[in-house]
Scaffold this motif. Structure first.
Motif, PDB file in Angstrom:
ATOM      1  N   LEU A  16      27.055  -9.758  -5.570  1.00  0.00           N
ATOM      2  CA  LEU A  16      25.981 -10.015  -6.564  1.00  0.00           C
ATOM      3  C   LEU A  16      26.011  -8.790  -7.457  1.00  0.00           C
ATOM      4  O   LEU A  16      25.567  -8.620  -8.368  1.00  0.00           O
ATOM      5  CB  LEU A  16      24.601 -10.135  -5.952  1.00  0.00           C
ATOM      6  CG  LEU A  16      24.424 -11.506  -5.442  1.00  0.00           C
ATOM      7  CD1 LEU A  16      23.066 -11.565  -4.796  1.00  0.00           C
ATOM      8  CD2 LEU A  16      24.507 -12.687  -6.087  1.00  0.00           C
TER       9      LEU A  16
ATOM     10  N   PRO B 109      19.384 -11.708  -9.556  1.00  0.00           N
ATOM     11  CA  PRO B 109      20.296 -12.573 -10.518  1.00  0.00           C
ATOM     12  C   PRO B 109      19.238 -13.842 -11.007  1.00  0.00           C
ATOM     13  O   PRO B 109      19.618 -13.910 -12.129  1.00  0.00           O
ATOM     14  CB  PRO B 109      21.323 -13.162  -9.758  1.00  0.00           C
ATOM     15  CG  PRO B 109      21.683 -12.183  -8.574  1.00  0.00           C
ATOM     16  CD  PRO B 109      20.214 -11.589  -8.381  1.00  0.00           C
ATOM     17  N   TRP B 162      27.229 -17.090  -8.676  1.00  0.00           N
ATOM     18  CA  TRP B 162      26.504 -15.868  -8.705  1.00  0.00           C
ATOM     19  C   TRP B 162      25.018 -15.875  -8.970  1.00  0.00           C
ATOM     20  O   TRP B 162      24.124 -15.268  -8.298  1.00  0.00           O
ATOM     21  CB  TRP B 162      27.350 -14.904  -9.674  1.00  0.00           C
ATOM     22  CG  TRP B 162      26.668 -13.431  -9.701  1.00  0.00           C
ATOM     23  CD1 TRP B 162      27.127 -12.480  -8.846  1.00  0.00           C
ATOM     24  CD2 TRP B 162      25.784 -12.869 -10.705  1.00  0.00           C
ATOM     25  NE1 TRP B 162      26.357 -11.261  -9.457  1.00  0.00           N
ATOM     26  CE2 TRP B 162      25.509 -11.738 -10.374  1.00  0.00           C
ATOM     27  CE3 TRP B 162      24.961 -13.703 -11.824  1.00  0.00           C
ATOM     28  CZ2 TRP B 162      24.603 -11.028 -11.169  1.00  0.00           C
ATOM     29  CZ3 TRP B 162      24.229 -12.923 -12.536  1.00  0.00           C
ATOM     30  CH2 TRP B 162      24.144 -11.428 -12.131  1.00  0.00           C
ATOM     31  N   SER B 166      21.326 -17.673  -4.703  1.00  0.00           N
ATOM     32  CA  SER B 166      20.278 -16.885  -4.070  1.00  0.00           C
ATOM     33  C   SER B 166      18.985 -17.746  -3.917  1.00  0.00           C
ATOM     34  O   SER B 166      18.095 -17.729  -2.915  1.00  0.00           O
ATOM     35  CB  SER B 166      19.976 -15.528  -4.692  1.00  0.00           C
ATOM     36  OG  SER B 166      20.814 -14.709  -4.866  1.00  0.00           O
TER      37      SER B 166
END
Lengths: 266, 288
Positions: A16, B109, B162, B166
């Motif tokens: 990330l 992100p 990416w 999450s």
């Protein structure tokens, strides 16, 4: 095997961070260095890109414009969602289930579908190119989300709380503001976080509904990228600065989020 | 769930929400419906067109291939992000300082504006100046996302992984921490292995949050616009032109109002239909 499990999140976080590091790296380089040499860290360290952003009003006004509509949207969405969520979690009324699903369908509407009609609608009511227009447009998907999140939190609170308050002689508004809202503070935190998030990251509608006066930072970046050749360093610096508000918000609500997620809604 | 009382006063509480959302949803939606059944030659003159635009859009090769690309993209995204998210959530620490660090860094992100995500990945993946592009070429791969369709797809998918994995991690993690310790102790007494614990305790307990995760990931990946638009502009050629990119090109680029409106409605109905199936499944579980 247990001993190595920490590797998984660690590797994921490294993955990330790589593009973010690269953006940071580029933001401290001069355009010449970016195009001329390939290096893992800036050789001729410069703050010129950041200086440009902080001194040029078209740039820094973009940040103010974005913050204006994001905060406005957050306040509108959460404050109208609170009573609605209360009604959905406590009362049964005519058409409640259909209404709830109808609200959710708006979270499912592709912004691309609404770009053109929104442009016409907000021009017609004279709100075009104001932060309020963007805040209201973002309410389309943020209100349903806020209602959904808050309803989840409220349903987790036993009805006895309401009943006890009435027995104790609380009027409804007094109960709602003095007892109920503090009880679901973490829910409000989570809802505020998500409305902030989706308003802050959305660009298509924000760009369509503004031209000069209320142009958000993200739209200014796209314009820079396409018109003034390729000022990658400047673009990178502007990008880095858009990450900072998000990082702040996450830091402040991190405990609420962990708690909020633990309640199983969002 | 708390017992609800029938009270029509509920409507008073939802009025502000209904007004605001209706203003934003009903008027624009009616505008779209209006355009979708009419033909215009400018000057605000409109002629009844019936379902002509719908037939034209559904039969056009352009729409069919955008839809095909969209379905492929969304399927790949779901197949990667959901299992990966679960795996990472399982490996995350349950208590201690590590939890906060993981949550904050992983959520980062999610809070980056979508066009910045696109710009960031452009800078990261360009073959001349990007770490990813330079790195892959140095390893002997012929990689250039602005010219090769395969590289472009690889980059768009990697970028989405990416960007959004999450969210799945956070949701799955929430499901995991809500499992009481007693469940694990009981499993230990029964001598359950790692897989059995996952299959019979963790997975069922995560079912609810995972449905939400799949629903959100389906909706958002199906509507994706900004990130691939900034990164590849839909190219090379049309190879990464997903539905939203195609729609914006038709509506705001060529100003073909009729076909664009018909396409909007078809698009919206697809998302709605799939989401409705998910929603019904989810609500069915809740009642049980």
């Amino acid at each position: 095997m247990r001993r190595y499990t920490w590797l998984v999140p660690t590797l994921y976080i490294i993955f990330l961070m790589l593009p973010i590091y690269w953006l940071l790296n580029m933001s401290f380089k001069t355009t010449n260095e970016i195009l001329g040499t390939f290096s893992l860290w800036p050789r001729e360290f410069t703050l010129e890109n950041y200086r440009t952003i902080f001194t040029d009003s078209t740039w820094y006004n973009g940040y103010f414009n974005s913050m204006k509509y994001v905060v406005l949207n957050m306040v509108i969405s959460v404050s109208v969602a609170l009573p609605a969520a209360y009604a959905f979690s406590r009362y049964r009324f005519l058409g409640d289930k259909h209404l709830f699903f109808w609200l959710l369908t708006n979270r499912m509407a592709p912004p691309a579908v609404f770009a053109l009609p929104f442009f016409q609608l907000y021009s017609a009511v004279g709100l075009f190119d104001t932060p309020l227009a963007v805040a209201l447009a973002h309410a389309l998907f943020n209100i349903p989300l806020a209602v959904w999140i808050l309803e989840g939190f409220m349903s987790g609170i036993p009805r006895e709380l309401d009943d006890t308050a009435y027995v104790d002689g609380y009027s409804f508004p007094r109960f709602f503001f003095k007892i109920f809202i503090p009880t679901i503070a973490s829910g409000i935190g989570v809802a505020a976080f998500f409305t902030f998030m989706f308003s802050w990251v959305e660009l298509l509608l924000a760009k369509t509904l503004t031209s000069v006066a209320a142009k958000p930072i993200a739209a200014i970046m796209t314009k820079t990228a396409s018109t003034s050749g390729y000022e990658l360093g400047l673009l990178a610096a502007a990008g880095v600065l858009t990450i900072i508000p998000g990082a702040f918000v996450i830091y402040f609500v991190r405990n609420y989020i962990a708690k909020g997620f633990a309640m199983g809604r969002v | 769930m708390a017992l609800k009382t029938t009270n029509q006063k509920g409507w008073l509480f939802v009025i502000p929400v209904v007004i605001l959302v209706a203003f934003n949803a009903v008027i624009p939606l009616m505008t779209v419906v209006n355009y979708s059944v009419q033909e215009t030659f400018g000057n605000n003159l409109f002629f009844w067109q019936g379902i002509g635009w719908f037939e034209q859009v559904l039969n056009s090769e352009r729409f069919q291939s955008s839809l095909g690309r969209q379905i492929t993209f969304t399927s790949i995204i779901l197949l990667i992000e959901i299992p990966l998210g679960i795996a990472i959530a399982l490996a995350m620490p349950r208590k201690g300082a590590g939890v906060s660090v993981c949550l904050v860094l992983m959520a980062l992100p999610l809070l980056i504006p979508w066009n910045v995500v696109g710009s960031m990945w452009t800078i990261f993946a360009l073959p001349e100046i990007g770490l990813l592009g330079k790195g892959l070429n140095a390893l002997g791969f012929d990689y250039n996302f602005t010219r090769q369709p395969l590289s472009a797809w690889f980059t768009v998918i990697l970028m989405d992984v990416w960007h959004w994995t999450s969210l799945v991690v956070l949701l799955a993690y929430a499901g995991l921490v809500s499992i009481p310790d007693a469940y694990y102790q009981a499993a230990k007494i029964d001598g359950a292995g790692r897989w059995a614990i996952f299959r019979f305790i963790q997975l069922p307990k995560m079912k609810r949050v995972l449905t939400i995760a799949i629903l959100l990931r389906f909706m958002d990946s199906f509507m994706i616009y900004t990130e691939p638009f900034v990164l590849t502009g839909g190219g090379p050629g049309n190879t990464t032109t997903f539905l939203s990119i195609d729609l914006v090109k038709t509506a705001l680029g060529q100003f073909d109002l009729g076909p664009a409106a018909a396409m909007s409605l078809i698009y919206f109905l697809i998302v709605l239909a799939v989401s409705w199936v998910f929603y019904t499944l989810m609500m069915k579980d809740e009642v049980e």
